[in-house]
Write a protein that holds these residues in place. Structure first.
Motif, PDB file in Angstrom:
ATOM      1  N   ALA A 144       2.747  44.321  -6.733  1.00 15.24           N
ATOM      2  CA  ALA A 144       3.298  44.037  -5.411  1.00 15.24           C
ATOM      3  C   ALA A 144       2.313  43.196  -4.614  1.00 15.24           C
ATOM      4  O   ALA A 144       1.114  43.468  -4.605  1.00 15.24           O
ATOM      5  N   GLY A 145       2.811  42.155  -3.965  1.00 11.79           N
ATOM      6  CA  GLY A 145       1.970  41.292  -3.149  1.00 11.79           C
ATOM      7  C   GLY A 145       1.460  40.070  -3.883  1.00 11.79           C
ATOM      8  O   GLY A 145       1.021  39.110  -3.246  1.00 11.79           O
ATOM      9  N   SER A 146       1.499  40.084  -5.216  1.00  2.00           N
ATOM     10  CA  SER A 146       1.124  38.883  -5.963  1.00  2.00           C
ATOM     11  C   SER A 146       2.093  37.760  -5.621  1.00  2.00           C
ATOM     12  O   SER A 146       3.272  37.995  -5.383  1.00  2.00           O
ATOM     13  N   TRP A 147       1.590  36.536  -5.608  1.00  6.51           N
ATOM     14  CA  TRP A 147       2.447  35.409  -5.226  1.00  6.51           C
ATOM     15  C   TRP A 147       3.123  34.838  -6.469  1.00  6.51           C
ATOM     16  O   TRP A 147       2.469  34.465  -7.438  1.00  6.51           O
ATOM     17  N   LEU A 148       4.444  34.796  -6.426  1.00  3.89           N
ATOM     18  CA  LEU A 148       5.236  34.351  -7.560  1.00  3.89           C
ATOM     19  C   LEU A 148       5.816  32.981  -7.254  1.00  3.89           C
ATOM     20  O   LEU A 148       6.482  32.791  -6.239  1.00  3.89           O
ATOM     21  N   GLU A 149       5.536  31.999  -8.137  1.00  6.75           N
ATOM     22  CA  GLU A 149       6.084  30.649  -7.986  1.00  6.75           C
ATOM     23  C   GLU A 149       6.979  30.360  -9.189  1.00  6.75           C
ATOM     24  O   GLU A 149       6.520  30.436 -10.328  1.00  6.75           O
ATOM     25  N   VAL A 150       8.230  30.054  -8.905  1.00  3.19           N
ATOM     26  CA  VAL A 150       9.213  29.862  -9.971  1.00  3.19           C
ATOM     27  C   VAL A 150       9.899  28.514  -9.809  1.00  3.19           C
ATOM     28  O   VAL A 150      10.331  28.158  -8.710  1.00  3.19           O
ATOM     29  N   ALA A 171      13.232  32.891 -20.888  1.00 12.15           N
ATOM     30  CA  ALA A 171      13.033  31.500 -21.318  1.00 12.15           C
ATOM     31  C   ALA A 171      12.250  30.724 -20.274  1.00 12.15           C
ATOM     32  O   ALA A 171      11.383  29.905 -20.600  1.00 12.15           O
ATOM     33  N   LEU A 172      12.541  30.992 -19.017  1.00 15.03           N
ATOM     34  CA  LEU A 172      11.852  30.311 -17.925  1.00 15.03           C
ATOM     35  C   LEU A 172      10.365  30.673 -17.920  1.00 15.03           C
ATOM     36  O   LEU A 172       9.493  29.798 -17.783  1.00 15.03           O
ATOM     37  N   VAL A 173      10.066  31.958 -18.114  1.00 18.02           N
ATOM     38  CA  VAL A 173       8.666  32.404 -18.144  1.00 18.02           C
ATOM     39  C   VAL A 173       7.942  31.797 -19.333  1.00 18.02           C
ATOM     40  O   VAL A 173       6.808  31.307 -19.220  1.00 18.02           O
ATOM     41  N   LYS A 232       5.606  37.029 -20.611  1.00 20.68           N
ATOM     42  CA  LYS A 232       6.796  37.612 -19.983  1.00 20.68           C
ATOM     43  C   LYS A 232       6.722  39.130 -19.892  1.00 20.68           C
ATOM     44  O   LYS A 232       7.358  39.741 -19.032  1.00 20.68           O
ATOM     45  N   SER A 233       5.927  39.764 -20.770  1.00 22.31           N
ATOM     46  CA  SER A 233       5.840  41.221 -20.772  1.00 22.31           C
ATOM     47  C   SER A 233       4.788  41.764 -19.811  1.00 22.31           C
ATOM     48  O   SER A 233       4.685  42.975 -19.611  1.00 22.31           O
ATOM     49  N   ARG A 246       7.990  44.303 -15.545  1.00 18.27           N
ATOM     50  CA  ARG A 246       7.717  43.156 -16.389  1.00 18.27           C
ATOM     51  C   ARG A 246       8.024  41.861 -15.634  1.00 18.27           C
ATOM     52  O   ARG A 246       8.942  41.809 -14.813  1.00 18.27           O
ATOM     53  N   LEU A 247       7.268  40.811 -15.944  1.00 19.01           N
ATOM     54  CA  LEU A 247       7.443  39.541 -15.253  1.00 19.01           C
ATOM     55  C   LEU A 247       8.854  38.994 -15.437  1.00 19.01           C
ATOM     56  O   LEU A 247       9.481  38.540 -14.479  1.00 19.01           O
ATOM     57  N   ASP A 248       9.380  39.023 -16.686  1.00 21.39           N
ATOM     58  CA  ASP A 248      10.712  38.456 -16.884  1.00 21.39           C
ATOM     59  C   ASP A 248      11.788  39.262 -16.150  1.00 21.39           C
ATOM     60  O   ASP A 248      12.749  38.706 -15.614  1.00 21.39           O
ATOM     61  N   GLN A 249      11.605  40.581 -16.070  1.00 22.82           N
ATOM     62  CA  GLN A 249      12.548  41.414 -15.322  1.00 22.82           C
ATOM     63  C   GLN A 249      12.472  41.110 -13.829  1.00 22.82           C
ATOM     64  O   GLN A 249      13.498  41.057 -13.146  1.00 22.82           O
TER      65      GLN A 249
END
Length: 319
Positions: free
Chosen positions: A69-75, A47-49, A63-64, A29-32
Motif C-alpha cells: 500500500a502506498g507504492s506508486w504504480l505506473e501503468v 501480459a501487460l506486467v 507479475k507474482s 499480486r501485481l497482476d491482480q
C-alpha cells in the motif's frame, strides 16, 4: 507506508496512468492489483506486467510480486480496441419463428453468438438477421443493437431481438424486472437431490479463469429453479426456470452442485459420457420464452424443439 487512494490522484498521460496502491490491495499480486484497479482481465493484466508496462515505484516487477500500500504504480494501458462491427452474413440453421414491426424471434443453432464481440469471428444472430433484411433497433452499443438477452454460443433455442426502439426499451425493462418467463431444458450428470428445488448462489467471474464464471461471495444475485422431468441411470433431464439471467448461470449453478450439464467440459462434465452421447457441447436448450408483446401488450409464448444433436443424445440415454 500507507496512502488513501482518491480518484483525482489518477493522472492520465495519454494511455499512461499513475496512482498509489490503495490500502485494500496491500499484499496482493501485481497482476491482480493491475486487474482490479484498471478493470482488465487477469490474462490481460499479466501480459501487460510481463511486457514491462506496469512499474512499481519506477521499476518493472514480476507479475507474482506482492505490492505494498502506498507504492506508486505506473501503468501503460493498451489502446482501446475498436468496437466489433455487425457484418451481414447468412447463418445456416438460423430460423425465424416470428417477426413483426417490433420484434423478431429466432431459433438459434449451435455455434452462433448473439452479437459480435472482440475475438469472435464466427456467425452471429444480428449478422444473420441483417443478411435476410431485418431492421433492428438502434438502441444499445453498436455491436449489440436490438439485443435484449443472449444465449451462449454453445446453447441453442429461442431468443428475441427488438426491431423498434419502443420494443427495445420495454423488453429491456421486462428482462430487468424479471417479467419474462425463461425456461430451459438441460441434461445434467447424476440425480439431483431434491428432485425439485432452487439454487440461490451469487455468480461473478471466476477468480483465476477469465473465460469461466463461478459462485463467488459478493457476486451478483443469481436464482435458478429446477424440476426433474426424467431420470436415467447416470443423468437427469431437468426443466429449468431462470429467475435471473447471469452469464453461464445454469452451467455454473449445476456444476457447483456437482451435477454439470452433460457435455459441458468447461464446467467439469465427464468427457467419457459426452463421447458416448456424441456431444461436443453442453446439453442445454432454451426451450421456451414467454413475455408481454411490447407492441400489442398481449402475452406471447414461443417454444423450440430439441436440435438433432441433443435429440440423438437423449435417445441414447433412453435406450
Amino acid at each position: 507506508m500507507t496512502s488513501t487512494y482518491e480518484p483525482d490522484q489518477v493522472r492520465p498521460s495519454g494511455d499512461r496512468r499513475s496512482l498509489p496502491v490503495p490500502d485494500g490491495l496491500d499484499g496482493m499480486r501485481l497482476d491482480q492489483a493491475v486487474s482490479r484497479l484498471f478493470g482488465l482481465s487477469r490474462t490481460a493484466a499479466a501480459a501487460l506486467v510481463e511486457a514491462g508496462d506496469a512499474l512499481v515505484d519506477g521499476v518493472a516487477r514480476p507479475k507474482s510480486e506482492k505490492v505494498d500500500a502506498g507504492s506508486w504504480l505506473e501503468v501503460t494501458l493498451p489502446a482501446p480496441a475498436a468496437a466489433p462491427q455487425v457484418v451481414p452474413q447468412a447463418v445456416p440453421g438460423l430460423r425465424v419463428v416470428y417477426a413483426d414491426d417490433d420484434i423478431v424471434v429466432v431459433d438459434k443453432p449451435v455455434g452462433v453468438a448473439a452479437h459480435p464481440s472482440p475475438g469472435w469471428t464466427g456467425p452471429t444472430v444480428i449478422g444473420g438477421l441483417a443478411a435476410i433484411g431485418h431492421r433492428i433497433a438502434t438502441s444499445g452499443a453498436a455491436e449489440r443493437q436490438g439485443v435484449v438477452h443472449r444465449l451462449d454460443v454453445g446453447t441453442t433455442g429461442i431468443m428475441v431481438v427488438a426491431k423498434s426502439e419502443q420494443a427495445y426499451s420495454l423488453l429491456k425493462r421486462a428482462f430487468k424486472f424479471r417479467e419474462v418467463e425463461k425456461r430451459y431444458h438441460a441434461i445434467v450428470q447424476g440425480h439431483l437431490d431434491p428432485l425439485r428445488g432452487t439454487i440461490d448462489a451469487p455468480i461473478d467471474r471466476h477468480p483465476s479463469h477469465d473465460y469461466r464464471w463461478a459462485v463467488v461471495s459478493g457476486g451478483k444475485p443469481s436464482i435458478t429453479h429446477y424440476d426433474t422431468i426424467e431420470a436415467f441411470p447416470a443423468a437427469s433431464l431437468v426443466d429449468v426456470h431462470l429467475e435471473t439471467g447471469r452469464t453461464h448461470q445454469i452451467r455454473v449453478h449445476f456444476s457447483t452442485l456437482r451435477h454439470p450439464c452433460v457435455g459441458d467440459l468447461t464446467y467439469g462434465a465427464d468427457p467419457t459420457i459426452a463421447a458416448r452421447l456424441g456431444l461436443t457441447r453442453q446439453w442445454l436448450h432454451a426451450r421456451e420464452l414467454s413475455f408481454q408483446h411490447p407492441g400489442t401488450a398481449e402475452q406471447v409464448r414461443f417454444v423450440s424443439e430439441y436440435p438433432d444433436d441433443l435429440q440423438r443424445a437423449l435417445t441414447i440415454l433412453r435406450d
